[in-house]
Design a protein around this motif. Structure first.
Motif, PDB file in Angstrom:
ATOM      1  N   GLU A 765       1.039  -1.427   0.038  1.00  0.00           N
ATOM      2  CA  GLU A 765       0.126   0.369   0.004  1.00  0.00           C
ATOM      3  C   GLU A 765       1.122   1.420  -0.134  1.00  0.00           C
ATOM      4  N   GLY A 766       2.220   0.613   0.721  1.00  0.00           N
ATOM      5  CA  GLY A 766       3.168   2.139   0.884  1.00  0.00           C
ATOM      6  C   GLY A 766       2.643   3.411   1.858  1.00  0.00           C
ATOM      7  N   SER A 767       1.746   3.611   2.875  1.00  0.00           N
ATOM      8  CA  SER A 767       1.126   3.409   4.024  1.00  0.00           C
ATOM      9  C   SER A 767       2.250   3.363   4.651  1.00  0.00           C
ATOM     10  N   GLU A 768       2.213   4.717   5.890  1.00  0.00           N
ATOM     11  CA  GLU A 768       3.228   4.508   7.068  1.00  0.00           C
ATOM     12  C   GLU A 768       2.250   4.844   8.276  1.00  0.00           C
ATOM     13  N   THR A 769       2.960   4.707   9.626  1.00  0.00           N
ATOM     14  CA  THR A 769       2.069   4.780  10.917  1.00  0.00           C
ATOM     15  C   THR A 769       3.280   5.085  11.570  1.00  0.00           C
ATOM     16  N   ASN A 770       3.378   6.324  11.955  1.00  0.00           N
ATOM     17  CA  ASN A 770       4.900   6.531  13.385  1.00  0.00           C
ATOM     18  C   ASN A 770       3.965   7.260  14.632  1.00  0.00           C
ATOM     19  N   THR A 771       5.225   6.671  15.409  1.00  0.00           N
ATOM     20  CA  THR A 771       5.105   6.802  16.466  1.00  0.00           C
ATOM     21  C   THR A 771       6.480   7.202  16.974  1.00  0.00           C
ATOM     22  N   ALA A 772       6.039   7.751  18.610  1.00  0.00           N
ATOM     23  CA  ALA A 772       7.607   8.241  19.318  1.00  0.00           C
ATOM     24  C   ALA A 772       7.433   8.807  20.278  1.00  0.00           C
ATOM     25  N   SER A 773       8.321   8.856  21.073  1.00  0.00           N
ATOM     26  CA  SER A 773       7.993   8.474  23.106  1.00  0.00           C
ATOM     27  C   SER A 773      10.022   8.676  23.043  1.00  0.00           C
ATOM     28  N   LEU A 774       9.509   9.837  24.167  1.00  0.00           N
ATOM     29  CA  LEU A 774      10.238  10.018  24.864  1.00  0.00           C
ATOM     30  C   LEU A 774      10.247  10.589  26.477  1.00  0.00           C
ATOM     31  N   GLU A 775      11.271   9.876  27.766  1.00  0.00           N
ATOM     32  CA  GLU A 775      11.074   9.296  28.595  1.00  0.00           C
ATOM     33  C   GLU A 775      12.642  10.386  28.965  1.00  0.00           C
ATOM     34  N   GLN A 776      12.635  11.213  30.174  1.00  0.00           N
ATOM     35  CA  GLN A 776      13.713  11.941  31.194  1.00  0.00           C
ATOM     36  C   GLN A 776      13.222  12.168  32.157  1.00  0.00           C
ATOM     37  N   SER A 777      14.192  11.781  33.203  1.00  0.00           N
ATOM     38  CA  SER A 777      13.910  11.886  34.558  1.00  0.00           C
ATOM     39  C   SER A 777      15.577  12.340  35.361  1.00  0.00           C
TER      40      SER A 777
END
Length: 870
Positions: A765-777
């Motif tokens: 299909e050529g479709s993309e799905t993206n996620t991202a996560s950031l964790e800092q302490s």
């Protein structure tokens, strides 16, 4: 002429008499006690002390003897000196040859000298970490220190690795008390009682195989302080508090342990409802427990709740836990160790979560299911083990008898797309015998191993949809045994061995599904037996810095699958060849590289061999696939390792590439309220590239340590959903720096960041799905006074969901600690000061779907703790 010869002889004789040797002897005693003194330095030297003519040390009875040229000894002196005594000097007299000397005791005052032991030092193949140099205010256990040590990584579940490779043994004073469950030790032994942590590289735990068989794994050994080895030590902790809106908290511990040459004992009782997960200590990292894990019976019904990503588990764990363990090691007179261990756990948790699952279709459409769950999960486990071990230079005997009993219950209420309530139950009973017997004859050896277990693991689930009820019953039992004999010998640097063995397995399963109408469902029982005969030639070669290992196993399989409903018996026979190669080369004292590769072919696992359908959750069904097939995997992986212990620098990077091939495709079909997972015959290939790296460096002039970890994964796979093929690519990468620094003598900083991205691409299909996560302490520990310390902690979490929406979470804690005495301290901890109540994230699965979850997290709470060590 005669007169000339006579003169020459006279001259030689005079010279000889002039250079004759002389002997002085005597005895030295304590002038007060009149006892002989051993180890007194007796020096014959010139009066100016610049030229030493002879030297001796007094023996056990205080006597000495000196020989020297009598002419050179003229005008000489004899000096008697010993630490703790006043020195005595005697001038040589022609008539004196025997001396009786009495030394007077003398107190010695020396200036104060401060000596700092190095943080890390190398001793051969052993890296030694000085625990005191890594300990900071707030550290409680040796587990807190292990997380700081350069070159060592500790996973969330407690698994310890050295330069990216899991350790193979965890010793306390050279003894294996816990047999793989070393989390009990790391979370119980005080860092104040440990002198050093030793990492033994390329550790061979079997002494009789030293020099004959290679090992690419390290072991860890804890060296305790001398003053704690011969007595009982431990701690008592009591904590009480409040959580919003008005619930009472508790956190209690009682630890008692002793470690000496003949006896070791570690006993714990821990209970809390504060979210602290002590159940991880029950997990075993024993090599055989890991090797045979895939042989254990499968959990068809999903009872255990999924873990939360990124967020610390203690933030979302609503628990009530009681746990007790006792491990005792006795060393017998013949050198054999007997170890007895027992543990019990009762772990009750509550969970509230909302989930949105999107299943992607080949035509770019999606199916979305929304859920809001409130669940109660209870786990009980009782484990016991008796181990006999004799580990000598010429033989090894290790016999382990283990019993594990677990009871799992889950009550779940679900609203959303398919409202329902669930009640699931799953007991598990296992008995295991693990035997290892080795005898060495010079450069020859023979080994017999046997690993056998019997397991009974039924499961049950009842689901109510309004007025409708569906239920699933599963009965399953399994017997497995692997027995092998190895014979080997060494010729120079080459070790050749041949192993011959047999595996047998018997499995019985019965499934009953009620309330679901399916036209092709067969609910009768089934059975699976197999016999595997194998030969494993192995060649190991060591030449200077090169180590190699080549294994060429040949396997003969005979399977027999039976269906009780129709009396079907379906046999299958296969012969498979699985070569495996390992290479390791030491470039220098700092650099090491290794490379390995292999091909593994095996028949499909017995877990899929059953007729009909199994309901594994309220909305999913799995259909058995009782078809003989062959799974094939190929892999190649390599690593580069660098270390400079004295400079506190360790680094490693590993790369792996795997190719997998299956004779079937995973197929998902949406049928009414259910998602039916089954298998279709057809070629299914997948490949995966993985990269992992770790760097840790200490900077003494900055009082700082920097750690960096990174990961990259790229996986190509395919599945069939609603009769359409969906080739997909899942890509993930993450990076995580961490800093530990002393900003001043009174302020310590800890900062950690983890950033990761995931991408799911549907290739056709050529479709993309993206996620991202950031964790800092970020945390700051401030010590304004010698007995007072204040810890301030803050956390920031950002998750980007599939619709590009970003969600930020902020968490803050504060802890005040005060030492009442050297052994007693108290602590007041306030957690989640901002009173956040929910955490959300989105992730991908291997089934071309996204899962967005929102969890209830622990509210603001206050806990007072009093702790005493002894």
């Amino acid at each position: 002429m005669r007169n000339l010869i006579f003169c020459l002889l006279a001259t030689c004789l005079a010279s000889s008499l002039h250079a004759q040797q002389r002997t002085w002897e005597g005895k030295v005693t304590d002038a007060t006690k009149h006892t002989p003194l051993q180890g007194v330095s007796v020096t014959l030297c010139k009066a100016d002390g610049k030229s030493i003519l002879a030297f001796a040390i007094t023996d056990e009875d205080g006597t000495f003897r000196l020989n020297a040229d009598s002419t050179k000894a003229a005008q000489a002196v004899i000096r008697f000196s010993c630490l703790g005594y006043a020195a005595v000097t005697r001038h040589i007299q022609p008539q004196d040859q025997t001396y009786r000397i009495g030394l007077q005791p003398e107190e010695i005052s020396i200036k104060e000298v401060i000596v700092k032991a190095p943080k890390i030092r190398a001793q051969g193949d052993t890296i030694i970490y000085n625990v005191a140099r890594f300990s900071k205010e707030g550290d409680r256990t040796i587990g807190d220190i292990l997380k700081k040590l350069p070159g060592i990584q500790v996973a969330d579940d407690g698994k310890i690795s050295y330069q990216g490779t899991p350790i193979n043994k965890f010793y306390i004073e050279g003894k294996d008390l816990l047999g793989g469950k070393y989390g009990i030790a790391t979370n119980s032994i005080s860092n104040q009682d440990v002198n050093s942590v030793e990492v033994m590289e390329n550790h061979q735990p079997i002494k009789a195989l030293s020099g004959l068989s290679l090992s690419d794994q390290a072991a860890i050994n804890l060296r305790l302080k001398e003053n704690v080895k011969q007595r009982w030590i431990g701690s008592v902790k009591g904590g009480i508090g409040l959580a919003a809106p008005a619930s009472v908290l508790w956190d209690e511990e009682l630890i008692a342990m002793q470690f000496n040459k003949k006896f070791q004992s570690l006993n714990t009782y821990k209970t809390n409802n504060t979210g602290r997960d002590v159940t991880r200590e029950f997990k075993s990292f024993d090599i055989n427990a890991t090797r045979y894990r895939r042989e254990k019976l499968t959990d068809y019904i999903r009872i255990v709740p999924p873990a939360v990503q990124a967020l610390n588990k203690e933030r979302e764990l609503f628990n009530r836990t009681h746990q007790a363990t006792s491990n005792n090691l006795f060393q017998l007179k013949n050198g054999m160790n007997v170890t007895v261990g027992i543990g019990y756990m009762n772990h009750r948790t509550e969970s509230d979560k909302q989930t949105v699952t999107q299943y992607f279709q080949a035509n770019a459409d999606t199916t979305t299911i929304r859920e809001k769950e409130s669940s109660l999960f209870e786990q009980q486990q009782l484990s016991a083990e008796i181990r006999l071990e004799a580990n000598e230079d010429t033989y090894n005997l290790t016999e382990r008898l283990m019993a594990d009993f677990a009871w799992l219950d889950k009550n779940d209420g679900v609203s959303g797309t398919i409202p329902n309530t669930q009640d699931a139950w799953s007991p598990d009973k296992q008995l295991t015998n693990d035997l290892y017997l080795l005898k060495r004859f010079g450069n020859k050896f023979i080994i017999f191993t046997s690993y056998t277990f019997v397991q009974d693991h039924p499961q049950r689930m009842d689901v109510t949809y309004g007025d409708e009820t569906r239920s699933q019953r599963i009965e399953q039992r399994k017997l497995f045994s692997d027995n092998k004999v190895d014979y080997g010998f060494a010729i120079g640097q080459v070790t050749v061995s041949l192993g011959a063995g047999a595996k047998v397995m018997w499995r019985d399963m019965a499934s009953e599904l009620e309330g679901v109408t399916l036209t092709d469902n067969d609910e009768e029982g089934s059975g699976m037996n197999y016999t595997q005969l194998y030969l494993t030639p192995k060649l190991e070669y060591t030449w200077r810095r090169l180590k190699t290992r080549l294994a060429l196993p040949v396997n003969f399989y005979h399977y027999l699958y039976k269906e009780k409903a129709n009396g079907l018996k379906s046999p299958s026979t296969r012969v498979l060849f699985n070569p495996d190669l390992y290479l390791s080369y030491t470039l220098s004292a700092r650099w090491d590289i290794d490379l390995s590769g292999g091909i593994t072919s095996r028949p499909l696992g017995d877990a899929s061999f059953y007729p009909g359908y199994v309901m594994d959750s309220y909305r999913t069904l799995m259909k058995g696939y009782p078809v003989y097939g062959l799974s094939t995997s190929k892999y190649i992986e390599g690593g580069i390792y660098y270390k400079r212990p004295l400079d506190e620098l360790f680094a490693d990077v590993s790369v792996s590439h795997n190719w997998m091939s299956l004779p079937y495709l995973t197929h998902q079909q949406f049928e009414g309220d259910f998602i039916v997972t089954s298998y279709q015959q057809g070629e299914n290939t997948a490949r995966q590239l993985g990269v992992n790296g770790n760097v840790s460096k200490g900077f003494d002039f900055l009082n700082c340590y920097i750690y960096l970890k990174g990961m990259y994964t790229n996986r190509h796979a395919v599945l069939v959903r609603n009769e359409e093929r969906i080739p997909n690519v899942r890509t993930m990468w993450s990076i995580g720096p961490r800093i530990e620094a002393d900003l001043t003598e009174k302020i310590t900083l800890h900062y950690e960041l983890n950033y990761g991205k995931s991408k799911l691409r549907l290739e056709e299909e050529g479709s993309e799905t993206n996620t991202a996560s950031l964790e800092q302490s970020l945390s700051l520990r401030i010590t304004p006074a010698a007995k007072l310390s204040i810890l301030l902690k803050g956390g920031h979490y950002r998750n980007r969901e599939t619709d590009s929406r970003k969600r930020d979470f902020f968490l803050a804690d504060a802890v005040v600690s005060y030492k009442l005495s050297k052994r007693i301290d108290m602590e007041l901890a306030a957690t989640n000061l901002l009173d956040e109540r929910e955490y959300a994230y989105t992730s991908f699965t291997d089934e071309a779907s996204t899962v967005s979850r929102s969890y209830r997290i622990r509210p603001r709470n206050l806990l007072f703790t009093l702790r005493m060590t002894y």
